[in-house]
Design a protein around this motif. Structure first.
Motif, PDB file in Angstrom:
ATOM      1  N   TYR C  64      -6.006   3.327  14.929  1.00  0.00           N
ATOM      2  CA  TYR C  64      -5.501   3.463  13.566  1.00  0.00           C
ATOM      3  C   TYR C  64      -6.635   3.269  12.586  1.00  0.00           C
ATOM      4  CZ  TYR C  64      -0.771   2.960  15.390  1.00  0.00           C
ATOM      5  OH  TYR C  64       0.398   3.136  16.064  1.00  0.00           O
ATOM      6  N   ALA C  65      -6.620   4.088  11.531  1.00  0.00           N
ATOM      7  CA  ALA C  65      -7.629   3.925  10.488  1.00  0.00           C
ATOM      8  C   ALA C  65      -7.206   2.788   9.555  1.00  0.00           C
ATOM      9  CB  ALA C  65      -7.771   5.221   9.699  1.00  0.00           C
ATOM     10  N   THR C  66      -8.141   2.356   8.721  1.00  0.00           N
ATOM     11  CA  THR C  66      -7.891   1.197   7.850  1.00  0.00           C
ATOM     12  C   THR C  66      -6.579   1.272   7.090  1.00  0.00           C
ATOM     13  OG1 THR C  66     -10.253   0.957   7.512  1.00  0.00           O
ATOM     14  CG2 THR C  66      -8.828  -0.128   5.939  1.00  0.00           C
ATOM     15  N   ASP C  67      -6.352   2.401   6.411  1.00  0.00           N
ATOM     16  CA  ASP C  67      -5.169   2.469   5.561  1.00  0.00           C
ATOM     17  C   ASP C  67      -3.890   2.732   6.325  1.00  0.00           C
ATOM     18  OD1 ASP C  67      -7.223   3.970   3.109  1.00  0.00           O
ATOM     19  OD2 ASP C  67      -6.324   1.972   3.047  1.00  0.00           O
ATOM     20  N   ASP C  68      -4.010   2.970   7.610  1.00  0.00           N
ATOM     21  CA  ASP C  68      -2.808   3.248   8.380  1.00  0.00           C
ATOM     22  C   ASP C  68      -2.360   2.078   9.201  1.00  0.00           C
ATOM     23  OD1 ASP C  68      -4.558   6.195   8.902  1.00  0.00           O
ATOM     24  OD2 ASP C  68      -2.902   5.933   7.501  1.00  0.00           O
ATOM     25  N   PRO C  71       0.091  -0.528   7.007  1.00  0.00           N
ATOM     26  CA  PRO C  71       1.544  -0.297   6.951  1.00  0.00           C
ATOM     27  C   PRO C  71       2.184  -0.179   8.320  1.00  0.00           C
ATOM     28  CG  PRO C  71       0.349   1.658   6.232  1.00  0.00           C
ATOM     29  CD  PRO C  71      -0.663   0.586   6.413  1.00  0.00           C
ATOM     30  N   ALA C  72       1.439   0.367   9.291  1.00  0.00           N
ATOM     31  CA  ALA C  72       2.019   0.514  10.625  1.00  0.00           C
ATOM     32  C   ALA C  72       2.392  -0.853  11.189  1.00  0.00           C
ATOM     33  CB  ALA C  72       1.053   1.232  11.553  1.00  0.00           C
ATOM     34  N   LYS C  74       3.054  -3.541   9.446  1.00  0.00           N
ATOM     35  CA  LYS C  74       4.161  -4.109   8.679  1.00  0.00           C
ATOM     36  C   LYS C  74       5.486  -3.532   9.154  1.00  0.00           C
ATOM     37  CE  LYS C  74       1.930  -6.622   5.609  1.00  0.00           C
ATOM     38  NZ  LYS C  74       1.253  -6.163   4.387  1.00  0.00           N
ATOM     39  N   VAL C  75       5.489  -2.205   9.323  1.00  0.00           N
ATOM     40  CA  VAL C  75       6.720  -1.567   9.791  1.00  0.00           C
ATOM     41  C   VAL C  75       7.088  -2.101  11.171  1.00  0.00           C
ATOM     42  CG1 VAL C  75       7.733   0.618  10.519  1.00  0.00           C
ATOM     43  CG2 VAL C  75       6.400   0.522   8.433  1.00  0.00           C
ATOM     44  N   ALA C  77       6.296  -4.974  12.474  1.00  0.00           N
ATOM     45  CA  ALA C  77       6.760  -6.358  12.397  1.00  0.00           C
ATOM     46  C   ALA C  77       8.206  -6.418  11.926  1.00  0.00           C
ATOM     47  CB  ALA C  77       5.861  -7.160  11.462  1.00  0.00           C
ATOM     48  N   SER C  78       8.537  -5.560  10.961  1.00  0.00           N
ATOM     49  CA  SER C  78       9.900  -5.580  10.433  1.00  0.00           C
ATOM     50  C   SER C  78      10.916  -5.025  11.397  1.00  0.00           C
ATOM     51  CB  SER C  78       9.982  -4.756   9.148  1.00  0.00           C
ATOM     52  OG  SER C  78       9.112  -5.282   8.202  1.00  0.00           O
ATOM     53  N   SER C  79      10.473  -4.163  12.299  1.00  0.00           N
ATOM     54  CA  SER C  79      11.431  -3.566  13.228  1.00  0.00           C
ATOM     55  C   SER C  79      11.267  -4.140  14.623  1.00  0.00           C
ATOM     56  CB  SER C  79      11.261  -2.045  13.251  1.00  0.00           C
ATOM     57  OG  SER C  79       9.931  -1.718  13.580  1.00  0.00           O
ATOM     58  N   TYR C  96      -0.168 -13.154   7.217  1.00  0.00           N
ATOM     59  CA  TYR C  96       1.221 -12.693   7.095  1.00  0.00           C
ATOM     60  C   TYR C  96       1.952 -12.783   8.416  1.00  0.00           C
ATOM     61  CZ  TYR C  96       5.097  -9.454   6.247  1.00  0.00           C
ATOM     62  OH  TYR C  96       6.326  -8.891   6.138  1.00  0.00           O
TER      63      TYR C  96
END
Lengths: 291, 278, 408
Positions: C64-68, C71-72, C74-75, C77-79, C96
């Motif tokens: 995964y690149a830095t900006d991906d 959020p990946a 985070k998503v 972790a939430s799911s 976090y």
């Protein structure tokens, strides 16, 4: 007059799409709505707060800036993008040698990966070695204007960079729509001095009504969802001057972990789009029924 | 058919076209110029918009070797070739029902389908992940298709509906008189007449699926199954971007979509119009 | 056959089966790993080699690149779909996952395996968040100012060792038409590397640490002085044109072409510059003369999923330490206790040596939660555009700090 009964064939035709749609779109919308009623920045440690997120939005200066910018983008799209893509479609609908090349040229940017679009345009706008400023200095206008760094021009600079890519899709929609107009009508509407232009306005455009519904709806909704080009060119800066709803929602959700607040922004976006698009579509649909 | 064109009108039109073309070509020119530069060229003071003295084919090579572009393109092609036709079929069917069949609240239902375009995709990431986790759909192309079809429905239905509405009802009547049932009306009359719309969607949908990144990134974690945007991002390093490799990769990835475009844009030819009388 | 005999046979069979089960092949330990794509070219071949040599482990790597990756994760972790191990930056980013109970606490493991002698102490400290050892340290970055030697020579500038010398150097560079700092403000963090040094200079180490920990107010004299000095430098033209939205990726071009003189970077500079075809002997470095000698540092780590079994933890640690210990070519290497940089990275080695005794502070955008850091970044922009004053900016940052703390 709406029909009273839905026929069984219709149900069959609608079923697959509806099933998939309910699970992929409707479910996340309700999930978002539900989430927006909570506050909290962790995972599963949310507290219910009702409409507090929504009321907080209107006291949030960055949100208000994003809202304003998104509206500006939408208005600009309606005028500029629609106009330019229609113009191109009309020109490229005539047959002339090399037409295919030009059709390709104006659609090609739509195909380029957004990250490359952002890099290219960042260089074009660069204050010192950027294309625009170098071109201007070739004409004797010496300017170190930083297009992307001035709050006044940042959003507009992003908009024009986005147009490079954005023209392609509406253009092919208009090209397709122009195919529904019979040849002789089209021939008469060819640009041929002032008289023909008038005919173009009063004949061709009304005949493209259905295509307009498609293009305008798509552009308006697309305008509110603009994200990648802003992030790639200015990251919402300087000082949030080019922040839009989608980028602000993203920051709140994925960077600050305010899941509920971010969801509230997303729901607001959907509501906003609904408020604009639904009346438009209903209005045009009603006219359609009356024909 | 007379083509009466006044000189000034034509010249103006072509003049505008030429001017726009120059503006549109400039960024492409930059893209190509960047793709053929080596890293050294960037630091040698060479203008960003000038071509280097030697073409760096190594960038294109790198796109295939380090970028594994061939693998990602193959994956993307599989996904596109399966998703696009299926999506178009479902969208056409739904639009047909909304314009040609008796449906209660047809406009309301259409608006209902439009909501899909209003939803920013990021919003769907978490709920879809939760469900996919339970159903074990991660890293499956089936899961990806399902979600892609879902997101494509709104636009497809919008386009088809708009187009179907331009087809006069007399065609339906003629078909019924000839003994067609509803289904045959759909396949033998309406669909063929909607070729420009189908062509538009084939192009748009292929493009959207080809460059789609957000959902693919979340649903597919297995590197061997990933798509083109991932391949391109290989060139974005942690402390700097390999611009040459990136642009080379981008140029290569454009090719399949442009092929699809050129193949189907021939349907945008005035000539189909003859069949439809106002 | 009597029942007794049947029972005896069944028992015997069961016994045999259970015995052989003990000798049967144990299934390989499986792990999923989300790595940063920036190091893919190094990790991929090494992983292949490692897996070939260790058939008892099966590791699937995704890049995964830095900006991906942010959020990946985070998503995920939430799911509840986090991988078994993942890359993360230190500070609030890794924190976090610690706060939300997603990570495996390696504190005990580290104690049991004597990590204090295996890893660089500073690296372990950078990875200790909220009282937990949040991950396996994989790199430690140390920031200093890199400059091109011939630019300094041409302008008659000596390497500054005090703050006043730095200002004098900037003035001289500017006179000669060279932009002193090659900084880019688009994401805020590159420019922040200069500003946090100004804060270190005016606040001193204790106050600076307190500021970073948000235990004291940012609306204070030291911060205002630092921001005033920053604004002054902007007015004097010490930063490139349009820097507030220019990208950090483009600063190397300014530095290499001699248009700008100094760039705050980490010790990866040697490696990156060489990869970009530059000759690193043309460059040199110096620590920002902030009066305390401390450098800004941050860590990166591989975090482990809380649900891992002890076998998986062992396998993960073994794999990670192997990969990063052998990855000197591409990025910051394992911050091991006895580590030294290869000869091809001379500056990195010197920075590393310097950092051992000089002390460090955590880089601000990791010390801060993202929402507070973003306010700092927008104030950086606003000050550069003269749309705010240092006093207002300091107050705004403090307001953001308070808002964040109140919401916790």
């Amino acid at each position: 007059m709406e029909n009273k009964r839905t026929e069984s064939a219709a149900i069959l035709f609608l079923l697959p799409a509806t099933v998939i749609y309910l699970s992929v779109i409707v479910f996340p919308v309700f999930y978002s709505l539900y989430l927006s009623l909570f506050t909290g920045s962790g995972i599963n440690n949310w507290t219910f707060c009702g409409v507090q997120n929504y009321t907080a939005l209107f006291k949030d200066s960055i949100f208000l800036t994003s809202f304003g910018n998104s509206v500006i983008w939408m208005v600009l799209s309606l005028i500029f993008t629609t106009g330019l893509s229609l113009l191109l479609a009309v020109i490229l609908n005539r047959s002339f040698p090399g037409r295919t090349f030009f059709r390709g040229l104006f659609y090609l940017p739509a195909v380029v990966a957004l990250i490359a679009v952002a890099i290219t345009w960042r260089w074009i706008y660069h204050p010192t070695f950027g294309f625009i400023n170098q071109l201007l200095s070739a004409f004797g206008v010496k300017t170190g204007q930083a297009w992307l760094s001035q709050p006044q021009s940042a959003l507009l600079a992003c908009f024009f960079a986005a147009q490079w890519q954005a023209i392609g899709q509406p253009m092919i929609l208009f090209l397709a729509g122009l195919q529904t107009i019979p040849n002789d009508v089209m021939e008469a509407a060819v640009i041929d001095g002032a008289g023909s232009f008038r005919r173009f306005i009063s004949i061709t455009i009304p005949l493209l009504r259905n295509t307009f519904v498609v293009v305008i709806s798509t552009l308006m909704m697309g305008a509110l969802k603009v994200f990648d080009i802003i992030i790639g060119l200015t990251d919402g800066g300087p000082n949030n001057a080019s922040q839009v709803l989608a980028s602000y929602m993203y920051s709140q959700t994925f960077e600050y972990n305010h899941w509920g607040y971010g969801a509230a922004i997303a729901c607001f976006m959907v509501l906003l789009m609904a408020f604009i698009v639904i009346p438009y579509v209903s209005f045009t649909a009603r006219n359609q029924e009356d024909r | 058919m007379k083509k009466k064109l006044s000189r000034p009108g034509t010249w103006l039109m072509y003049g505008v076209l030429l001017l726009l073309s120059l503006i549109w070509i400039a960024p492409l020119f930059t893209l190509i110029a960047t793709a053929v530069k080596t890293k050294k060229d960037f630091f040698s003071g060479l203008g960003l918009f000038q071509f280097p003295s030697t073409i760096a084919w190594s960038n294109f090579q790198a796109a295939f070797t380090t970028g594994h572009l061939l693998r990602y393109m193959r994956n993307d092609l599989i996904i596109c070739c399966m998703k696009v036709p299926l999506g178009i079929l479902l969208e056409a069917m739904a639009a047909f029902a909304l314009t040609r069949l008796r449906v209660r609240h047809r406009t309301g239902l259409f608006i209902f389908f439009l909501v899909g375009m209003m939803l920013p995709m990021q919003v769907a990431l978490v709920p879809i992940s939760v469900v996919f986790n339970k159903l074990n759909l991660f890293n499956t192309y089936f899961g990806l298709f399902y979600v892609y079809v879902g997101f494509g429905l709104s636009f497809g239905i919008l386009v088809f509906r708009g187009f179907f509405q331009s087809i006069p009802k007399e065609m339906d009547e003629a078909a019924y008189i000839d003994g067609c049932n509803k289904f045959q009306l759909f396949t033998r009359v309406i669909l063929p007449l909607a070729k420009p719309a189908t062509a538009t969607l084939l192009i748009s949908d292929f493009l959207a699926t080809w460059n789609e990144f957000l959902l693919a990134n979340v649903i597919i974690t297995n590197d061997g199954l990933k798509t083109v945007p991932t391949g391109i991002l290989t060139f974005v390093g942690q402390h700097g971007t390999d611009y040459g490799g990136l642009c080379a990769g981008v140029l290569i990835s454009i090719v399949p979509v442009m092929i699809v475009y050129f193949v189907f844009q021939k349907y945008f030819v005035a000539g189909m119009a003859g069949a439809i009388k106002q | 056959m009597s029942i007794k005999k049947v029972l005896a046979c069944v028992l015997a069979l069961t016994l045999c089966v259970s015995l052989t089960a003990g000798f049967a092949e144990t299934a390989p330990v499986e792990l999923t790993y989300w790595a940063h794509s920036g190091v893919k070219t190094s990790i991929e071949p090494m992983t292949e080699a490692y897996l070939a040599a260790h058939p008892e482990v099966k590791i699937t790597v995704s890049y995964y690149a830095t900006d991906d990756i942010k959020p990946a994760l985070k998503v995920a972790a939430s799911s509840d779909t986090l991988p078994d191990m993942w890359f993360n930056w230190g500070g609030s980013l890794a924190g976090y996952y610690v706060t939300n109970g997603c990570t495996y606490d390696l504190t005990q493991y580290a104690a049991d395996h004597d990590w204090r002698s295996l890893f660089n102490g500073g690296a372990l400290d950078l990875c200790t968040l909220n009282g937990q050892l949040a991950g396996i340290p994989t790199s430690m970055a140390m920031l200093s100012m890199y400059y091109k030697k011939d630019v300094f020579e041409k302008c008659g500038v000596a390497v500054p060792t005090t703050f006043d010398e730095l200002e004098a150097a900037c003035a001289k560079l500017k006179e000669n038409g060279v932009v002193p700092f090659a900084t880019a403000g688009m994401y805020g963090w590159h420019l922040m590397r200069i500003i946090e040094q100004l804060i270190e200079y005016y606040a001193g180490p204790e106050l600076h640490d307190q500021l970073q920990n948000m235990t004291t107010s940012w609306d204070c004299d030291a911060v205002i002085k630092a921001l005033t000095k920053y604004q002054e430098w902007v007015h004097k033209g010490y930063f490139p044109d349009g820097f507030i939205t220019s990208s950090p990726d483009d600063t190397e071009m300014l530095l290499a072409s001699g248009q700008a003189a100094m760039d705050p970077e980490g010790q990866w500079f040697d490696n990156t510059a060489t990869n970009d075809g530059l000759d690193i002997s043309e460059f040199d470095w110096f620590p920002f003369p902030n009066g305390t000698g401390r450098i800004s540092a941050f860590g990166e780590m591989v975090q482990l999923n809380k649900k891992l079994t002890p076998e998986q933890v062992d396998a993960a640690v073994q794999y990670v330490t192997y990969i990063f210990a052998n990855d000197t070519a591409h990025q910051l290497a394992l911050p091991s206790a006895n580590f030294s940089y290869p000869e091809t990275q001379p500056h990195a080695e010197k920075v590393f040596e310097y950092a051992k005794t000089a002390g460090s502070f955590t880089i601000t955008d990791q010390a801060f939660p993202t929402e507070v850091a973003d306010v700092l970044f927008s104030q950086q922009d606003a000050l550069a555009m003269d749309s705010t004053t240092p006093e207002q900016a300091a107050a705004a940052i403090q307001a953001a700090v308070e808002k964040y703390l109140a919401a916790k």
